[in-house]
Design a protein around this motif. Structure first.
Motif, PDB file in Angstrom:
ATOM      1  N   ARG A 100       0.862  -1.188   0.000  1.00  0.00           N
ATOM      2  CA  ARG A 100       0.000   0.000   0.000  1.00  0.00           C
ATOM      3  C   ARG A 100       0.896   1.234   0.000  1.00  0.00           C
ATOM      4  N   VAL A 101       0.742   2.075  -1.023  1.00  0.00           N
ATOM      5  CA  VAL A 101       1.531   3.299  -1.126  1.00  0.00           C
ATOM      6  C   VAL A 101       0.911   4.354  -0.212  1.00  0.00           C
ATOM      7  N   LEU A 102       1.746   4.943   0.661  1.00  0.00           N
ATOM      8  CA  LEU A 102       1.285   5.973   1.581  1.00  0.00           C
ATOM      9  C   LEU A 102       1.292   7.340   0.898  1.00  0.00           C
ATOM     10  N   ALA A 103       0.459   8.236   1.408  1.00  0.00           N
ATOM     11  CA  ALA A 103       0.369   9.585   0.838  1.00  0.00           C
ATOM     12  C   ALA A 103       0.287  10.612   1.957  1.00  0.00           C
ATOM     13  N   GLY A 104       0.548  11.857   1.600  1.00  0.00           N
ATOM     14  CA  GLY A 104       0.352  12.986   2.497  1.00  0.00           C
ATOM     15  C   GLY A 104       1.129  12.892   3.793  1.00  0.00           C
ATOM     16  N   ALA A 105       0.470  13.322   4.873  1.00  0.00           N
ATOM     17  CA  ALA A 105       1.105  13.383   6.185  1.00  0.00           C
ATOM     18  C   ALA A 105       1.547  12.006   6.666  1.00  0.00           C
ATOM     19  N   GLU A 106       0.773  10.972   6.333  1.00  0.00           N
ATOM     20  CA  GLU A 106       1.162   9.619   6.753  1.00  0.00           C
ATOM     21  C   GLU A 106       2.507   9.252   6.128  1.00  0.00           C
ATOM     22  N   ARG A 107       2.664   9.522   4.831  1.00  0.00           N
ATOM     23  CA  ARG A 107       3.926   9.247   4.146  1.00  0.00           C
ATOM     24  C   ARG A 107       5.064  10.048   4.778  1.00  0.00           C
ATOM     25  N   ASP A 108       4.806  11.341   4.998  1.00  0.00           N
ATOM     26  CA  ASP A 108       5.833  12.225   5.536  1.00  0.00           C
ATOM     27  C   ASP A 108       6.282  11.793   6.931  1.00  0.00           C
ATOM     28  N   ASP A 109       5.341  11.390   7.779  1.00  0.00           N
ATOM     29  CA  ASP A 109       5.671  10.950   9.141  1.00  0.00           C
ATOM     30  C   ASP A 109       6.540   9.695   9.113  1.00  0.00           C
ATOM     31  N   VAL A 110       6.174   8.733   8.291  1.00  0.00           N
ATOM     32  CA  VAL A 110       6.942   7.482   8.216  1.00  0.00           C
ATOM     33  C   VAL A 110       8.327   7.741   7.631  1.00  0.00           C
ATOM     34  N   GLY A 122      17.408  10.469   4.543  1.00  0.00           N
ATOM     35  CA  GLY A 122      17.264  11.919   4.436  1.00  0.00           C
ATOM     36  C   GLY A 122      18.123  12.471   3.306  1.00  0.00           C
ATOM     37  N   GLU A 123      19.332  11.920   3.173  1.00  0.00           N
ATOM     38  CA  GLU A 123      20.228  12.329   2.091  1.00  0.00           C
ATOM     39  C   GLU A 123      19.635  11.946   0.734  1.00  0.00           C
ATOM     40  N   TYR A 124      19.057  10.760   0.641  1.00  0.00           N
ATOM     41  CA  TYR A 124      18.454  10.328  -0.628  1.00  0.00           C
ATOM     42  C   TYR A 124      17.383  11.315  -1.071  1.00  0.00           C
ATOM     43  N   GLN A 125      16.533  11.773  -0.123  1.00  0.00           N
ATOM     44  CA  GLN A 125      15.458  12.706  -0.489  1.00  0.00           C
ATOM     45  C   GLN A 125      16.029  14.044  -0.935  1.00  0.00           C
ATOM     46  N   ARG A 126      17.120  14.473  -0.296  1.00  0.00           N
ATOM     47  CA  ARG A 126      17.738  15.754  -0.677  1.00  0.00           C
ATOM     48  C   ARG A 126      18.377  15.693  -2.067  1.00  0.00           C
ATOM     49  N   LYS A 127      18.759  14.505  -2.512  1.00  0.00           N
ATOM     50  CA  LYS A 127      19.433  14.355  -3.806  1.00  0.00           C
ATOM     51  C   LYS A 127      18.489  14.395  -5.002  1.00  0.00           C
ATOM     52  N   THR A 128      17.188  14.272  -4.767  1.00  0.00           N
ATOM     53  CA  THR A 128      16.248  14.187  -5.884  1.00  0.00           C
ATOM     54  C   THR A 128      15.082  15.155  -5.697  1.00  0.00           C
ATOM     55  N   GLU A 129      14.500  15.559  -6.814  1.00  0.00           N
ATOM     56  CA  GLU A 129      13.320  16.425  -6.754  1.00  0.00           C
ATOM     57  C   GLU A 129      12.037  15.619  -6.602  1.00  0.00           C
ATOM     58  N   ARG A 130      12.086  14.317  -6.899  1.00  0.00           N
ATOM     59  CA  ARG A 130      10.864  13.504  -6.761  1.00  0.00           C
ATOM     60  C   ARG A 130      10.615  13.216  -5.282  1.00  0.00           C
ATOM     61  N   LEU A 131       9.373  13.027  -4.933  1.00  0.00           N
ATOM     62  CA  LEU A 131       9.016  12.624  -3.581  1.00  0.00           C
ATOM     63  C   LEU A 131       9.176  11.108  -3.509  1.00  0.00           C
ATOM     64  N   ILE A 132      10.085  10.653  -2.674  1.00  0.00           N
ATOM     65  CA  ILE A 132      10.362   9.217  -2.582  1.00  0.00           C
ATOM     66  C   ILE A 132       9.142   8.498  -1.999  1.00  0.00           C
ATOM     67  N   PRO A 133       8.596   7.529  -2.726  1.00  0.00           N
ATOM     68  CA  PRO A 133       7.424   6.802  -2.236  1.00  0.00           C
ATOM     69  C   PRO A 133       7.733   5.934  -1.013  1.00  0.00           C
ATOM     70  N   VAL A 134       6.754   5.858  -0.134  1.00  0.00           N
ATOM     71  CA  VAL A 134       6.790   4.986   1.035  1.00  0.00           C
ATOM     72  C   VAL A 134       5.680   3.964   0.865  1.00  0.00           C
ATOM     73  N   ILE A 135       6.017   2.699   1.083  1.00  0.00           N
ATOM     74  CA  ILE A 135       5.068   1.605   0.877  1.00  0.00           C
ATOM     75  C   ILE A 135       4.948   0.806   2.163  1.00  0.00           C
ATOM     76  N   GLU A 136       3.746   0.570   2.613  1.00  0.00           N
ATOM     77  CA  GLU A 136       3.525  -0.326   3.733  1.00  0.00           C
ATOM     78  C   GLU A 136       3.257  -1.719   3.176  1.00  0.00           C
ATOM     79  N   LEU A 137       3.914  -2.707   3.760  1.00  0.00           N
ATOM     80  CA  LEU A 137       3.686  -4.106   3.409  1.00  0.00           C
ATOM     81  C   LEU A 137       2.765  -4.685   4.472  1.00  0.00           C
ATOM     82  N   GLN A 138       1.483  -4.780   4.139  1.00  0.00           N
ATOM     83  CA  GLN A 138       0.473  -5.160   5.125  1.00  0.00           C
ATOM     84  C   GLN A 138       0.228  -6.665   5.103  1.00  0.00           C
ATOM     85  N   ARG A 139       0.297  -7.256   6.283  1.00  0.00           N
ATOM     86  CA  ARG A 139      -0.066  -8.672   6.418  1.00  0.00           C
ATOM     87  C   ARG A 139      -1.580  -8.783   6.345  1.00  0.00           C
ATOM     88  N   PRO A 140      -2.060  -9.901   5.800  1.00  0.00           N
ATOM     89  CA  PRO A 140      -3.535 -10.066   5.712  1.00  0.00           C
ATOM     90  C   PRO A 140      -4.196 -10.159   7.084  1.00  0.00           C
TER      91      PRO A 140
END
Length: 140
Positions: A100-110, A122-140
């Motif tokens: 599950r791809v996170l968005a908004g404040a949830e993504r930013d907090d994680v 933190g360095e990776y995010q500073r090196k690029t203009e794209r917003l690095i995606p955060v993905i939760e791997l949810q167990r069923p």
């Protein structure tokens, strides 16, 4: 000129070490949590494995499509978006998850939590203009 890094070979080595040591690996992963994320090619249908440094937060598992701060998302990210139901290996366990791809404040907090415990993110995010995606791997 420096030799190019063979990421496929590096991944094979990390995956072998992970399996031989009960979920740990050396090199760049020494002393860090590690998860093996199985993913199916969005176009090819080929199953691959990506060794990644996750954020483990209680029972929750988060991964980051940082690609070392490159300007494009890693292939595994596109594959998980196309085929979110997959399998991960953590320690000696293997289990199904849904990505599950996170968005908004949830993504930013994680992402902030991950950057606090693994400062290279933190360095990776500073090196690029794209917003690095955060993905939760949810167990069923």
């Amino acid at each position: 000129m420096a030799d190019a890094i063979d990421f496929d070979e590096m991944n094979r080595t990390v995956i072998r070490e992970f399996h031989e040591s009960g979920g740990k690996a050396g090199g760049v992963f020494e002393g860090k949590p590690l998860v093996l994320v199985h993913h199916t090619g969005a176009k090819s249908g080929t199953v691959r494995i990506a060794p990644l440094v996750p954020l483990l937060d209680g029972d929750r598992i988060f991964i980051f499509a940082s690609k070392g701060g490159a300007d494009t998302n890693p292939d595994w990210y596109h594959n998980l978006v196309a085929h979110p139901d997959t399998v991960v290996e953590l320690g000696t366990e293997s289990f199904p998850v849904t990505a599950r791809v996170l968005a908004g404040a949830e993504r930013d907090d994680v992402y902030a939590k991950q950057s606090a415990v693994q400062p290279q993110f933190g360095e990776y995010q500073r090196k690029t203009e794209r917003l690095i995606p955060v993905i939760e791997l949810q167990r069923p």
